[in-house]
Motif scaffolding. Sequence first.
Motif, PDB file in Angstrom:
ATOM      1  N   TYR A 186       2.599 -10.973 -23.918  1.00  0.00           N
ATOM      2  CA  TYR A 186       1.621 -11.039 -22.827  1.00  0.00           C
ATOM      3  C   TYR A 186       1.981 -10.811 -21.303  1.00  0.00           C
ATOM      4  O   TYR A 186       1.231 -11.137 -20.641  1.00  0.00           O
ATOM      5  CB  TYR A 186       0.217 -12.146 -23.167  1.00  0.00           C
ATOM      6  N   LEU A 204       2.772 -15.622 -23.257  1.00  0.00           N
ATOM      7  CA  LEU A 204       2.647 -15.840 -24.958  1.00  0.00           C
ATOM      8  C   LEU A 204       3.582 -14.633 -25.424  1.00  0.00           C
ATOM      9  O   LEU A 204       3.343 -13.608 -25.296  1.00  0.00           O
ATOM     10  CB  LEU A 204       1.052 -15.811 -25.371  1.00  0.00           C
ATOM     11  N   LEU A 214      -3.957 -26.753 -28.243  1.00  0.00           N
ATOM     12  CA  LEU A 214      -4.706 -26.088 -27.371  1.00  0.00           C
ATOM     13  C   LEU A 214      -3.991 -25.541 -26.164  1.00  0.00           C
ATOM     14  O   LEU A 214      -4.520 -24.609 -25.640  1.00  0.00           O
ATOM     15  CB  LEU A 214      -5.441 -26.981 -26.763  1.00  0.00           C
ATOM     16  N   TYR A 266      -6.846 -12.487 -28.080  1.00  0.00           N
ATOM     17  CA  TYR A 266      -5.691 -13.525 -28.366  1.00  0.00           C
ATOM     18  C   TYR A 266      -5.519 -13.974 -29.941  1.00  0.00           C
ATOM     19  O   TYR A 266      -4.866 -14.907 -30.247  1.00  0.00           O
ATOM     20  CB  TYR A 266      -6.055 -14.712 -27.574  1.00  0.00           C
ATOM     21  N   GLY A 267      -6.270 -13.191 -30.847  1.00  0.00           N
ATOM     22  CA  GLY A 267      -6.134 -13.389 -32.007  1.00  0.00           C
ATOM     23  C   GLY A 267      -6.590 -14.952 -32.372  1.00  0.00           C
ATOM     24  O   GLY A 267      -7.622 -15.446 -31.950  1.00  0.00           O
ATOM     25  N   LYS A 268      -5.615 -15.661 -33.058  1.00  0.00           N
ATOM     26  CA  LYS A 268      -5.737 -17.031 -33.143  1.00  0.00           C
ATOM     27  C   LYS A 268      -4.844 -17.989 -32.241  1.00  0.00           C
ATOM     28  O   LYS A 268      -4.758 -18.840 -32.582  1.00  0.00           O
ATOM     29  CB  LYS A 268      -5.549 -17.435 -34.643  1.00  0.00           C
ATOM     30  N   GLU A 269      -4.335 -17.400 -31.056  1.00  0.00           N
ATOM     31  CA  GLU A 269      -3.489 -18.235 -30.559  1.00  0.00           C
ATOM     32  C   GLU A 269      -4.175 -18.954 -29.277  1.00  0.00           C
ATOM     33  O   GLU A 269      -3.456 -19.856 -28.683  1.00  0.00           O
ATOM     34  CB  GLU A 269      -2.722 -17.088 -29.562  1.00  0.00           C
ATOM     35  N   ARG A 270      -5.618 -18.830 -29.060  1.00  0.00           N
ATOM     36  CA  ARG A 270      -6.045 -19.625 -27.993  1.00  0.00           C
ATOM     37  C   ARG A 270      -7.248 -20.589 -28.805  1.00  0.00           C
ATOM     38  O   ARG A 270      -8.503 -20.452 -28.334  1.00  0.00           O
ATOM     39  CB  ARG A 270      -6.703 -18.785 -27.113  1.00  0.00           C
ATOM     40  N   PRO A 271      -7.112 -21.434 -29.610  1.00  0.00           N
ATOM     41  CA  PRO A 271      -8.302 -22.407 -30.229  1.00  0.00           C
ATOM     42  C   PRO A 271      -8.771 -23.353 -28.889  1.00  0.00           C
ATOM     43  O   PRO A 271      -8.041 -23.616 -28.326  1.00  0.00           O
ATOM     44  CB  PRO A 271      -7.536 -23.174 -31.185  1.00  0.00           C
ATOM     45  N   VAL A 272     -10.062 -23.555 -29.247  1.00  0.00           N
ATOM     46  CA  VAL A 272     -10.834 -24.368 -28.349  1.00  0.00           C
ATOM     47  C   VAL A 272     -10.969 -25.841 -28.867  1.00  0.00           C
ATOM     48  O   VAL A 272     -11.092 -26.935 -28.304  1.00  0.00           O
ATOM     49  CB  VAL A 272     -12.053 -24.037 -27.631  1.00  0.00           C
TER      50      VAL A 272
END
Lengths: 163, 440
Positions: free
Chosen positions: B226, B208, B183, A132-138
């Motif tokens: 995706y 996405l 998020l 997800y690269g940087k697309e899914r930060p927590v």
Amino acid sequence: MKFKIAAAIGAAAMIAACASKPEEVVATPSTGTTAPAGPTAGSVGDFQQTSGDRVFYAFDSYALTGEARNSLSQQAAWLQAYPSVKIQVAGNCDERGTREYNLALGARRANAAKDYLVGLGIDPSRITTISYGKERPVDPRSSEEAWSLNRNAHTVIVSGAVS
Amino acid sequence: MLAAVRTFAAVLTAACLAAGAWAQDGPRRIDITQGNLQPMPIAVPNFLGDDSREEKIGADIATVISNNLARSALFAPKDPASFIERIRDADVQPRFADWRLINAEVLLVGKADVTAENRLQVSFRLWDVFGQQQLVGLRFETTPENWRRIAHQVSDRIYERLTGEQGYFDTRIVFIAESGDKLQRVKRLAIMDQDGANPVFLTNGEHLVLTPRFSPTSQQITFLSYASGRPQVYLFNIETGRQEILGDFPGMTFAPRFSPDGAQVLMTLEQNGNSDVWVMDLRTRQRRQLTSAPAIDTSPSMAPDGRQIVFNSDRGGSPQIYVMNADGSNVRRITFGEGRYSTPVWSPRGDLIAFTKQLRGQFYIGVIRPDGTGERIIADGYQIEGPTWSPNGRVIMYQSETRGVGGRAEVRSVDLTGFNERRVPTPGDASDPAWSPLLD
């Protein structure tokens, strides 16, 4: 979703052993006399609690740290115990890289985690990877702490778990 | 002269207006290679109309033109309140003295006419106020709802006449429209006119989507989605709305970009964690691997002559920019400055490569010559990335995101000179802009 994130952050805190807030790991409503606390054995929650579902990386690195190896070993042990479970390992990056470079870096991280699990005897056909690269930060903040949490390989159970 | 102008939306025709006795020499020419120059004062009265509907269209066209020219920073539209002469006939020579008095160097007059067949005819004349001559005169015809395109085409003609360079106003931007918190960001493929008008969402946000790029030759977009459950490069036909996965690759495909002739798509294929640059021919669907280093090789972009490809690789230990021949041979590194370099994009003029650079926690957009000389930074900020060139190679758009929990994403533009940085209006947050070619 919220739960997963809280658990991940908790796990990170434990791994880093920085004594900050390990109390966030999971809520344990252990007041009654009925069932024992904790998730059902073999469930997604059990996996997350037993082995943790994220391992963390240094900046622009896909090298597994000692903590990451420990965590993956626990994941592998759990997966050995539940052989019908299939997983997807998702590679994630912090925001300090370009979108495309981070997609490639996330793929490296996911594959590094996968390769380690395979090396511990998990059948590669049970593991897919995704980046997800940087697309899914927590952690949405722009801080060293947030970035260190966002650089991870996240193991997600896709099938075969006890519900 | 009758020039048929091919468009996707409607057919526009343009015809030259007779210049009468006036010669077609110019006033001073704007040198757009210089930053921060004195913008040329231009007067843009409302285009004339014979009834309220035509007058409304005429006023709207003048506004769009005026805004286009002002945004370029090469022109300074005069305040209409300062106008002395009230134009009553767009085909009669204006009273130049009245326009000299307010220091308008050039004057644009025009009119809008809706015919009985509900066709919109717009004609304009651009006057050199001090030279007292017509610089260009044209008539366009289209459907009334297409008036904005005419305004953009008129803007392009003005730009071309006064700078000697191709314009870029009759263009569109494909981008990623963003909503929701950091998020749980929802990302949708979207398209709009270059000035932010007519935004349209092309996907619904269920999956996405990232990094759309325009075909230089057709109404197609290539982008990353995706939708199938894993990241893959797609083609999207803007006219039909049809989407297809581009090639059945055994891994993640990403970082797509059309070749300048539109016949191929360069992309990255990741297998077992390793990313390499590939090229696919859109007609034969044959694909070829161009790099094979055990490193990240991504973000390929082909030179306008099709002979070289610039790409991003960390084969030297950190992300840097490399150039190779189009067949993958003769790889050489071109960035040696301090910092991490990525997302190289070859200018449509061929002389420069735009890039993203990271250095000590800050991000930059810069340009460098293909031989690695002449590096120059033209924009900076926290998390700016992904340059895209205007079709004339004079303006760069990029995305900019602010720090932290409430980080906002927006599209910005800056002239190649490093001046005239501004926000591009988008419906909500936006990222990953990609400029279309000129539509005509």
